[in-house]
Design a protein around this motif. Sequence first.
Motif, PDB file in Angstrom:
ATOM      1  N   CYS A 238       0.868  -1.178   0.000  1.00 19.76           N
ATOM      2  CA  CYS A 238       0.000   0.000   0.000  1.00 19.76           C
ATOM      3  C   CYS A 238       0.908   1.232   0.000  1.00 19.76           C
ATOM      4  CB  CYS A 238      -0.886   0.024   1.239  1.00 19.76           C
ATOM      5  SG  CYS A 238      -1.906  -1.455   1.434  1.00 19.76           S
ATOM      6  N   VAL A 239       0.488   2.276  -0.694  1.00 20.44           N
ATOM      7  CA  VAL A 239       1.349   3.446  -0.845  1.00 20.44           C
ATOM      8  C   VAL A 239       0.601   4.730  -0.515  1.00 20.44           C
ATOM      9  CG1 VAL A 239       2.774   2.326  -2.602  1.00 20.44           C
ATOM     10  CG2 VAL A 239       0.804   3.689  -3.319  1.00 20.44           C
ATOM     11  N   THR A 240       1.382   5.768  -0.234  1.00 25.27           N
ATOM     12  CA  THR A 240       0.814   7.101  -0.068  1.00 25.27           C
ATOM     13  C   THR A 240       0.455   7.658  -1.443  1.00 25.27           C
ATOM     14  OG1 THR A 240       3.003   8.110  -0.230  1.00 25.27           O
ATOM     15  CG2 THR A 240       2.231   7.515   1.982  1.00 25.27           C
ATOM     16  N   LYS A 241      -0.177   8.803  -1.480  1.00 24.74           N
ATOM     17  CA  LYS A 241      -0.608   9.364  -2.757  1.00 24.74           C
ATOM     18  C   LYS A 241       0.564   9.829  -3.613  1.00 24.74           C
ATOM     19  CE  LYS A 241      -5.254  10.526  -1.246  1.00 24.74           C
ATOM     20  NZ  LYS A 241      -6.306  11.563  -1.073  1.00 24.74           N
ATOM     21  N   ASP A 242       1.750   9.940  -2.996  1.00 23.88           N
ATOM     22  CA  ASP A 242       2.932  10.253  -3.798  1.00 23.88           C
ATOM     23  C   ASP A 242       3.793   9.010  -4.038  1.00 23.88           C
ATOM     24  OD1 ASP A 242       3.911   9.914  -1.263  1.00 23.88           O
ATOM     25  OD2 ASP A 242       5.004  11.817  -1.174  1.00 23.88           O
ATOM     26  N   GLY A 243       3.229   7.817  -3.764  1.00 20.78           N
ATOM     27  CA  GLY A 243       3.886   6.574  -4.156  1.00 20.78           C
ATOM     28  C   GLY A 243       4.855   5.976  -3.165  1.00 20.78           C
ATOM     29  N   ARG A 244       4.894   6.465  -1.923  1.00 23.98           N
ATOM     30  CA  ARG A 244       5.808   5.896  -0.916  1.00 23.98           C
ATOM     31  C   ARG A 244       5.142   4.727  -0.200  1.00 23.98           C
ATOM     32  NH1 ARG A 244      10.098   9.377   0.412  1.00 23.98           N
ATOM     33  NH2 ARG A 244      10.389  10.829  -1.335  1.00 23.98           N
ATOM     34  N   PHE A 245       5.962   3.715   0.131  1.00 23.20           N
ATOM     35  CA  PHE A 245       5.432   2.588   0.890  1.00 23.20           C
ATOM     36  C   PHE A 245       4.894   3.066   2.233  1.00 23.20           C
ATOM     37  CE2 PHE A 245       8.797  -0.434  -1.149  1.00 23.20           C
ATOM     38  CZ  PHE A 245       8.051  -0.464  -2.321  1.00 23.20           C
ATOM     39  N   ILE A 246       3.747   2.502   2.634  1.00 27.68           N
ATOM     40  CA  ILE A 246       3.214   2.733   3.978  1.00 27.68           C
ATOM     41  C   ILE A 246       3.684   1.585   4.871  1.00 27.68           C
ATOM     42  CG2 ILE A 246       1.091   2.801   5.367  1.00 27.68           C
ATOM     43  CD1 ILE A 246      -0.280   4.122   2.960  1.00 27.68           C
ATOM     44  N   MET A 247       4.179   1.924   6.054  1.00 28.09           N
ATOM     45  CA  MET A 247       4.666   0.905   6.984  1.00 28.09           C
ATOM     46  C   MET A 247       3.539   0.493   7.931  1.00 28.09           C
ATOM     47  SD  MET A 247       7.676   0.470   5.912  1.00 28.09           S
ATOM     48  CE  MET A 247       8.295  -0.642   7.205  1.00 28.09           C
ATOM     49  N   GLU A 248       3.186  -0.792   7.902  1.00 26.99           N
ATOM     50  CA  GLU A 248       2.157  -1.301   8.817  1.00 26.99           C
ATOM     51  C   GLU A 248       2.670  -1.297  10.248  1.00 26.99           C
ATOM     52  OE1 GLU A 248      -0.317  -5.449   9.618  1.00 26.99           O
ATOM     53  OE2 GLU A 248       0.612  -5.092   7.667  1.00 26.99           O
ATOM     54  N   THR A 249       3.917  -1.708  10.414  1.00 28.34           N
ATOM     55  CA  THR A 249       4.629  -1.626  11.680  1.00 28.34           C
ATOM     56  C   THR A 249       6.013  -1.072  11.360  1.00 28.34           C
ATOM     57  OG1 THR A 249       5.715  -3.785  11.600  1.00 28.34           O
ATOM     58  CG2 THR A 249       3.443  -3.746  12.412  1.00 28.34           C
ATOM     59  N   PRO A 250       6.827  -0.737  12.365  1.00 24.26           N
ATOM     60  CA  PRO A 250       8.172  -0.238  12.057  1.00 24.26           C
ATOM     61  C   PRO A 250       9.026  -1.227  11.274  1.00 24.26           C
ATOM     62  CG  PRO A 250       7.594   0.277  14.331  1.00 24.26           C
ATOM     63  CD  PRO A 250       6.531  -0.655  13.819  1.00 24.26           C
ATOM     64  N   TYR A 251       8.636  -2.499  11.235  1.00 24.30           N
ATOM     65  CA  TYR A 251       9.467  -3.505  10.556  1.00 24.30           C
ATOM     66  C   TYR A 251       8.681  -4.306   9.502  1.00 24.30           C
ATOM     67  CZ  TYR A 251       7.279  -6.177  14.347  1.00 24.30           C
ATOM     68  OH  TYR A 251       6.378  -6.721  15.231  1.00 24.30           O
ATOM     69  N   ARG A 252       7.511  -3.786   9.072  1.00 23.60           N
ATOM     70  CA  ARG A 252       6.746  -4.499   8.049  1.00 23.60           C
ATOM     71  C   ARG A 252       6.021  -3.510   7.152  1.00 23.60           C
ATOM     72  NH1 ARG A 252       3.086  -6.894  10.981  1.00 23.60           N
ATOM     73  NH2 ARG A 252       4.438  -8.655  11.538  1.00 23.60           N
ATOM     74  N   VAL A 253       6.187  -3.699   5.843  1.00 25.74           N
ATOM     75  CA  VAL A 253       5.477  -2.871   4.865  1.00 25.74           C
ATOM     76  C   VAL A 253       4.015  -3.298   4.816  1.00 25.74           C
ATOM     77  CG1 VAL A 253       5.334  -2.233   2.419  1.00 25.74           C
ATOM     78  CG2 VAL A 253       7.568  -2.563   3.491  1.00 25.74           C
ATOM     79  N   ALA A 254       3.105  -2.325   4.803  1.00 30.17           N
ATOM     80  CA  ALA A 254       1.676  -2.635   4.677  1.00 30.17           C
ATOM     81  C   ALA A 254       1.408  -3.179   3.281  1.00 30.17           C
ATOM     82  CB  ALA A 254       0.844  -1.382   4.934  1.00 30.17           C
ATOM     83  N   LYS A 255       0.729  -4.312   3.197  1.00 29.27           N
ATOM     84  CA  LYS A 255       0.435  -4.932   1.904  1.00 29.27           C
ATOM     85  C   LYS A 255      -1.033  -5.324   1.845  1.00 29.27           C
ATOM     86  CE  LYS A 255       5.031  -7.122   1.778  1.00 29.27           C
ATOM     87  NZ  LYS A 255       5.289  -7.147   3.230  1.00 29.27           N
ATOM     88  N   ALA A 256      -1.531  -5.461   0.634  1.00 33.75           N
ATOM     89  CA  ALA A 256      -2.902  -5.906   0.409  1.00 33.75           C
ATOM     90  C   ALA A 256      -2.913  -6.816  -0.811  1.00 33.75           C
ATOM     91  CB  ALA A 256      -3.823  -4.706   0.192  1.00 33.75           C
ATOM     92  N   PRO A 257      -3.907  -7.713  -0.927  1.00 33.07           N
ATOM     93  CA  PRO A 257      -4.004  -8.537  -2.134  1.00 33.07           C
ATOM     94  C   PRO A 257      -4.089  -7.669  -3.382  1.00 33.07           C
ATOM     95  CG  PRO A 257      -5.469  -9.371  -0.433  1.00 33.07           C
ATOM     96  CD  PRO A 257      -4.951  -8.050   0.069  1.00 33.07           C
ATOM     97  N   ASP A 258      -3.561  -8.177  -4.491  1.00 30.78           N
ATOM     98  CA  ASP A 258      -3.475  -7.369  -5.714  1.00 30.78           C
ATOM     99  C   ASP A 258      -4.733  -7.424  -6.571  1.00 30.78           C
ATOM    100  OD1 ASP A 258      -3.163  -9.986  -6.507  1.00 30.78           O
ATOM    101  OD2 ASP A 258      -1.195  -9.718  -7.427  1.00 30.78           O
ATOM    102  N   GLY A 259      -5.881  -7.774  -5.971  1.00 24.72           N
ATOM    103  CA  GLY A 259      -7.148  -7.796  -6.681  1.00 24.72           C
ATOM    104  C   GLY A 259      -7.379  -9.115  -7.382  1.00 24.72           C
TER     105      GLY A 259
END
Length: 512
Positions: A238-259
Motif C-alpha cells: 500500500c502506498v501514499t498518494k505520492d507513491g511511498r510505501f506505507i509501513m504497517e509496523t516499524p518492521y513491516r510494509v503494509a500490503k494488500a491482495p493485488d485484486g
Amino acid sequence: MREGGSGVVATSSTSLELSSNSNSSNGSATASIELLSSGPPQVILERLKDYGQEDTFALWDELTLDERHLLVKDIQTLDLSRLDRIIRCSLGVQGVPSPSIEPVPEPSVSTVEQRTLDQREKWWNMGLKAISQGKLAVLLLSGGQGTRLGSSDPKGCFNIGLPSGKSLFQLQAERILCVQKLALQSVNEGSAGFVPIHWYIMTSPFTDEATRKFFEIHKYFGLEADQITFFQQGTIPCVTKDGRFIMETPYRVAKAPDGNGGVYSALKTSKLLEDMAMRGVKYLDCYGVDNALVRVADPTFLGYFIDKGVVAAAKVVRKAYPQEKVGVFVQKGKGGPLSVVEYSELDQQTACAINQETGRLRFCWSNVCLHMFTLDFLNQVANGLEKDSIYHLAEKKIPSVHGYTNGLKLEQFIFDAFTYAPTTALFEVQREEEFAPVKNANGSNFDTPDSARLLVLRLHTRWVVAAGGFLTHSVPLYLTGVEISPLCSYAGENLEAICRGRTFHAPCEISF
C-alpha cells in the motif's frame, strides 16, 4: 491435489543480499545479526534510494535486532523495480481522460429472447463434447474472507442456510461432479478416454491455509484430490498518494491482495498456464466464489463460446435499475474493444440514458464475474498486463505505524482482460437463475445469505413443479422452497423420475 506457486517474484539484487547474509549455518546467521546491529544493509538501502523508498528504514534505530532482521527479510521479498514501474504507471494515468464509451453493439450479445431451443441444444451438446475431451478447466477466484458476512473464514466455507447446510465450496464442487457425469453420458458411459474437469482455485495469503484444510476435512467433496490445484494471488504494498510505501509496523510494509485480476500474473509466475496446456486445456471458465447459483463449467455457455469463435466471453444480466451498483460492459470508442466500467465511473446522465428504439438503458449489460477465455488469450493477457503495469487505485484508510493513514491500495480486476481481447461475446442469463450474490451480512438491504438462499429455493421449486412434483409448506411459499442437490440435476434436467407425482414439504432437500 497439486500445489501452485504464490505469484511472488523476488528482485535479483536483493535476493543476492539475502543469500550472502542469511545462510543456513549458525555462524552465518550470527554474522548477519551482527551486521544489522551496525546499521541498515548498505546494498539494500542504496537499492531503496534508487526508487525513492529509503523511508522504509526511517525507524531503524528504534528496532530490536530481531525486528531489524524481519524488516530486511520483508524488503527482500519485494521486486522493487517491478513495484516502481507499477506505482509510476498507475499514478501516471490519474487525470488522463478515458476514451469515450459507446453501448455494446447488439451483434455482440446473445439475448435470452433471441435464443431458440435448437441453439440451446446445439450449444449444450458442443459444450459437453469439449468437456468430455478435457478441453475445459475451471478457475475459481477465492481470495476473499467473509468479513462482511461476519466470518473470518474464506467466503467459500460459508453456509447460506440451505436445508442441506452445504457450503458454497460444496455446491460448486457438486456441480462439477454433475457436469462430469453428464459429459461422460453424452459420449459413452465408461469411456476410457474421459478426462475429469480440473479445478484451479486461487486463494490469498489470508485464505490459503484455511481453504486447503476445509477441502481436506471434507474429502474434496467427492472430487479427486489431484484434479484440484490451489495457488495464491500476490500481494502488493500500500502506498501514499505520492507513491511511498506505507509501513504497517516499524518492521513491516503494509500490503494488500493485488485484486482478483492478480490471477493473471499468479497463473504466469506459478507456471499454471503451462500446466493447463500440458493437460490439453483449451478453454477456461472463470468465476467468483460468492455466487450461490453459479453454473460452474456450464456446457451451454462453453458451446456458445466455441461456436462464436471468440477469445473472451462473459455472462451478463440486464441492469435492474440505473443506479444499481454493478459494473457494465461498454465499447471503448467507436469500434474499440469491449470493456467494463465500474458504476462509480458512470455519471448519472449516462447511467440513466435510454435507447429510444428499445426503451431500455443504453448501458444495461451488467458484469457478474462469469467469464470464459481461451488459454492462448490468457497468455497474452498475462504478458500485456505485466507490460502495461497499470493498476486501479483505491483510496483507503490503511492501518499503519502512525495509526490509520490515508493511502492507496493497488489492484487489478479480472475484467481488465477484456481490453486486450480482439473478439468478445456477451451471453445474457436470467438473474434469478444464475446470479445469487453473497456479499453482505443478513440485515443488509441486498446480496445477503438470506436473499441468496431464497433465490436458490425458489428456482429449485420451479424445477420441481416443471418436473411434475407438488409442494406443501407450513410458512408462506415466498419465504421458503425446496433445494435440489447438484448431484441430482445441474440446471433442472433429469428430475421427472425423482419428482413426478410426488409431494415435498418445504423447506427440504431433494437428493438421491
